[in-house]
Design a protein around this motif. Structure first.
Motif, PDB file in Angstrom:
ATOM      1  N   PHE A 278       0.820  -1.213   0.000  1.00  0.00           N
ATOM      2  CA  PHE A 278       0.000   0.000   0.000  1.00  0.00           C
ATOM      3  C   PHE A 278       0.855   1.265   0.000  1.00  0.00           C
ATOM      4  CE2 PHE A 278      -3.669  -2.529   1.932  1.00  0.00           C
ATOM      5  CZ  PHE A 278      -4.326  -2.598   0.709  1.00  0.00           C
ATOM      6  N   TYR A 279       1.978   1.227   0.694  1.00  0.00           N
ATOM      7  CA  TYR A 279       2.882   2.380   0.711  1.00  0.00           C
ATOM      8  C   TYR A 279       3.477   2.628  -0.678  1.00  0.00           C
ATOM      9  CZ  TYR A 279       6.813   5.374   1.840  1.00  0.00           C
ATOM     10  OH  TYR A 279       7.719   6.393   1.854  1.00  0.00           O
ATOM     11  N   ILE A 280       3.893   1.585  -1.352  1.00  0.00           N
ATOM     12  CA  ILE A 280       4.439   1.729  -2.713  1.00  0.00           C
ATOM     13  C   ILE A 280       3.370   2.269  -3.657  1.00  0.00           C
ATOM     14  CG2 ILE A 280       5.319   0.432  -4.704  1.00  0.00           C
ATOM     15  CD1 ILE A 280       6.837  -1.325  -2.700  1.00  0.00           C
ATOM     16  N   GLN A 281       2.144   1.794  -3.531  1.00  0.00           N
ATOM     17  CA  GLN A 281       1.057   2.314  -4.361  1.00  0.00           C
ATOM     18  C   GLN A 281       0.809   3.789  -4.107  1.00  0.00           C
ATOM     19  OE1 GLN A 281      -2.307  -0.224  -3.619  1.00  0.00           O
ATOM     20  NE2 GLN A 281      -1.698  -1.714  -5.174  1.00  0.00           N
ATOM     21  N   SER A 282       0.905   4.218  -2.860  1.00  0.00           N
ATOM     22  CA  SER A 282       0.702   5.642  -2.566  1.00  0.00           C
ATOM     23  C   SER A 282       1.826   6.489  -3.165  1.00  0.00           C
ATOM     24  CB  SER A 282       0.599   5.871  -1.063  1.00  0.00           C
ATOM     25  OG  SER A 282       1.859   5.708  -0.441  1.00  0.00           O
ATOM     26  N   LEU A 283       3.053   5.970  -3.163  1.00  0.00           N
ATOM     27  CA  LEU A 283       4.153   6.697  -3.804  1.00  0.00           C
ATOM     28  C   LEU A 283       3.914   6.846  -5.301  1.00  0.00           C
ATOM     29  CD1 LEU A 283       7.401   5.284  -2.135  1.00  0.00           C
ATOM     30  CD2 LEU A 283       6.388   7.536  -1.864  1.00  0.00           C
ATOM     31  N   LEU A 284       3.426   5.810  -5.926  1.00  0.00           N
ATOM     32  CA  LEU A 284       3.160   5.871  -7.363  1.00  0.00           C
ATOM     33  C   LEU A 284       1.994   6.796  -7.674  1.00  0.00           C
ATOM     34  CD1 LEU A 284       3.711   2.141  -8.360  1.00  0.00           C
ATOM     35  CD2 LEU A 284       5.247   4.080  -8.720  1.00  0.00           C
ATOM     36  N   ARG A 285       1.002   6.864  -6.785  1.00  0.00           N
ATOM     37  CA  ARG A 285      -0.136   7.762  -6.999  1.00  0.00           C
ATOM     38  C   ARG A 285       0.255   9.231  -6.864  1.00  0.00           C
ATOM     39  NH1 ARG A 285      -3.548   4.706  -3.226  1.00  0.00           N
ATOM     40  NH2 ARG A 285      -4.053   2.853  -4.393  1.00  0.00           N
ATOM     41  N   GLU A 286       1.332   9.512  -6.128  1.00  0.00           N
ATOM     42  CA  GLU A 286       1.800  10.886  -5.978  1.00  0.00           C
ATOM     43  C   GLU A 286       2.362  11.442  -7.271  1.00  0.00           C
ATOM     44  OE1 GLU A 286       4.569  11.243  -2.795  1.00  0.00           O
ATOM     45  OE2 GLU A 286       3.147  10.541  -1.297  1.00  0.00           O
ATOM     46  N   GLY A 287       2.612  10.585  -8.237  1.00  0.00           N
ATOM     47  CA  GLY A 287       3.071  11.047  -9.540  1.00  0.00           C
ATOM     48  C   GLY A 287       4.570  11.235  -9.638  1.00  0.00           C
ATOM     49  N   LYS A 288       5.334  10.484  -8.905  1.00  0.00           N
ATOM     50  CA  LYS A 288       6.783  10.609  -8.967  1.00  0.00           C
ATOM     51  C   LYS A 288       7.330  10.171 -10.320  1.00  0.00           C
ATOM     52  CE  LYS A 288       7.564  11.779  -4.663  1.00  0.00           C
ATOM     53  NZ  LYS A 288       8.095  13.041  -4.286  1.00  0.00           N
ATOM     54  N   LEU A 289       6.594   9.341 -11.030  1.00  0.00           N
ATOM     55  CA  LEU A 289       7.057   8.859 -12.329  1.00  0.00           C
ATOM     56  C   LEU A 289       6.248   9.434 -13.488  1.00  0.00           C
ATOM     57  CD1 LEU A 289       7.684   5.112 -11.459  1.00  0.00           C
ATOM     58  CD2 LEU A 289       9.302   6.992 -11.479  1.00  0.00           C
ATOM     59  N   SER A 290       5.531  10.510 -13.249  1.00  0.00           N
ATOM     60  CA  SER A 290       4.732  11.108 -14.319  1.00  0.00           C
ATOM     61  C   SER A 290       5.400  12.366 -14.837  1.00  0.00           C
ATOM     62  CB  SER A 290       3.325  11.425 -13.807  1.00  0.00           C
ATOM     63  OG  SER A 290       3.408  12.447 -12.841  1.00  0.00           O
ATOM     64  N   MET A 291       4.860  12.914 -15.909  1.00  0.00           N
ATOM     65  CA  MET A 291       5.387  14.137 -16.510  1.00  0.00           C
ATOM     66  C   MET A 291       4.267  15.169 -16.564  1.00  0.00           C
ATOM     67  SD  MET A 291       7.625  12.474 -19.599  1.00  0.00           S
ATOM     68  CE  MET A 291       6.178  11.941 -20.470  1.00  0.00           C
ATOM     69  N   PRO A 292       3.991  15.845 -15.458  1.00  0.00           N
ATOM     70  CA  PRO A 292       2.821  16.720 -15.403  1.00  0.00           C
ATOM     71  C   PRO A 292       2.905  17.918 -16.338  1.00  0.00           C
ATOM     72  CG  PRO A 292       4.112  16.944 -13.404  1.00  0.00           C
ATOM     73  CD  PRO A 292       4.701  15.805 -14.187  1.00  0.00           C
ATOM     74  N   ALA A 293       4.061  18.545 -16.455  1.00  0.00           N
ATOM     75  CA  ALA A 293       4.167  19.739 -17.303  1.00  0.00           C
ATOM     76  C   ALA A 293       3.983  19.379 -18.773  1.00  0.00           C
ATOM     77  CB  ALA A 293       5.507  20.431 -17.085  1.00  0.00           C
ATOM     78  N   THR A 294       4.606  18.288 -19.204  1.00  0.00           N
ATOM     79  CA  THR A 294       4.468  17.872 -20.599  1.00  0.00           C
ATOM     80  C   THR A 294       3.027  17.495 -20.911  1.00  0.00           C
ATOM     81  OG1 THR A 294       6.742  17.075 -20.640  1.00  0.00           O
ATOM     82  CG2 THR A 294       5.269  16.217 -22.323  1.00  0.00           C
ATOM     83  N   MET A 295       2.400  16.746 -20.024  1.00  0.00           N
ATOM     84  CA  MET A 295       1.021  16.321 -20.262  1.00  0.00           C
ATOM     85  C   MET A 295       0.080  17.522 -20.294  1.00  0.00           C
ATOM     86  SD  MET A 295       1.448  13.255 -20.884  1.00  0.00           S
ATOM     87  CE  MET A 295      -0.205  12.704 -21.085  1.00  0.00           C
ATOM     88  N   ALA A 296       0.308  18.512 -19.432  1.00  0.00           N
ATOM     89  CA  ALA A 296      -0.539  19.709 -19.423  1.00  0.00           C
ATOM     90  C   ALA A 296      -0.371  20.489 -20.722  1.00  0.00           C
ATOM     91  CB  ALA A 296      -0.195  20.593 -18.228  1.00  0.00           C
TER      92      ALA A 296
END
Length: 129
Positions: free
Chosen positions: A101-119
């Motif tokens: 569950f802790y690992i899933q919460s880290l992934l949900r925080e978006g540490k591996l996403s690209m928010p600026a590019t996607m926006a």
């Protein structure tokens, strides 16, 4: 006298407009690729850190579980007998579920996403359509 040729204010034709549009789209594409490259470098660094910490954590956790389990079993066997094995199995299962569950919460925080590019890509999509 010098003859000056003045061009009347002519709007570009279809081909001129298409060339201008292609040039602007190429510039937009290049800027998005550069932004994606920068964010992918950050994501790659974070992913490598996460992978290294995960591997180290798994190794250390296995040793800790093995030694503590052996110690607890050795000290508790005269009192509890086989029931100590059941208790340890339940404790380890609860710990494993908590880690997942802790690992899933880290992934949900978006540490591996690209928010600026996607926006920016979303904005481009909305502007073009």
């Amino acid at each position: 006298m010098e003859q000056q040729t003045s061009r009347p204010d002519i709007r570009p034709g279809l081909i001129g407009g298409a060339v201008s549009l292609a040039k602007n789209m190429f510039g937009l594409l290049m800027s998005r690729i550069e932004l994606a490259a920068l964010e992918l470098a950050e994501v790659r660094a974070n992913a490598l850190k996460l992978a290294a910490l995960f591997a180290l954590g798994v190794i250390v956790t296995w040793f800790a579980i093995a030694y503590w389990s052996a110690l607890i079993i050795y000290l508790s066997w005269p009192v509890f007998g086989w029931k100590i094995l059941l208790i340890l199995a339940l404790v380890c299962t609860v710990a494993a579920v908590g880690i997942v569950f802790y690992i899933q919460s880290l992934l949900r925080e978006g540490k591996l996403s690209m928010p600026a590019t996607m926006a920016e890509l979303r904005n481009d999509h909305d502007a073009l359509l």
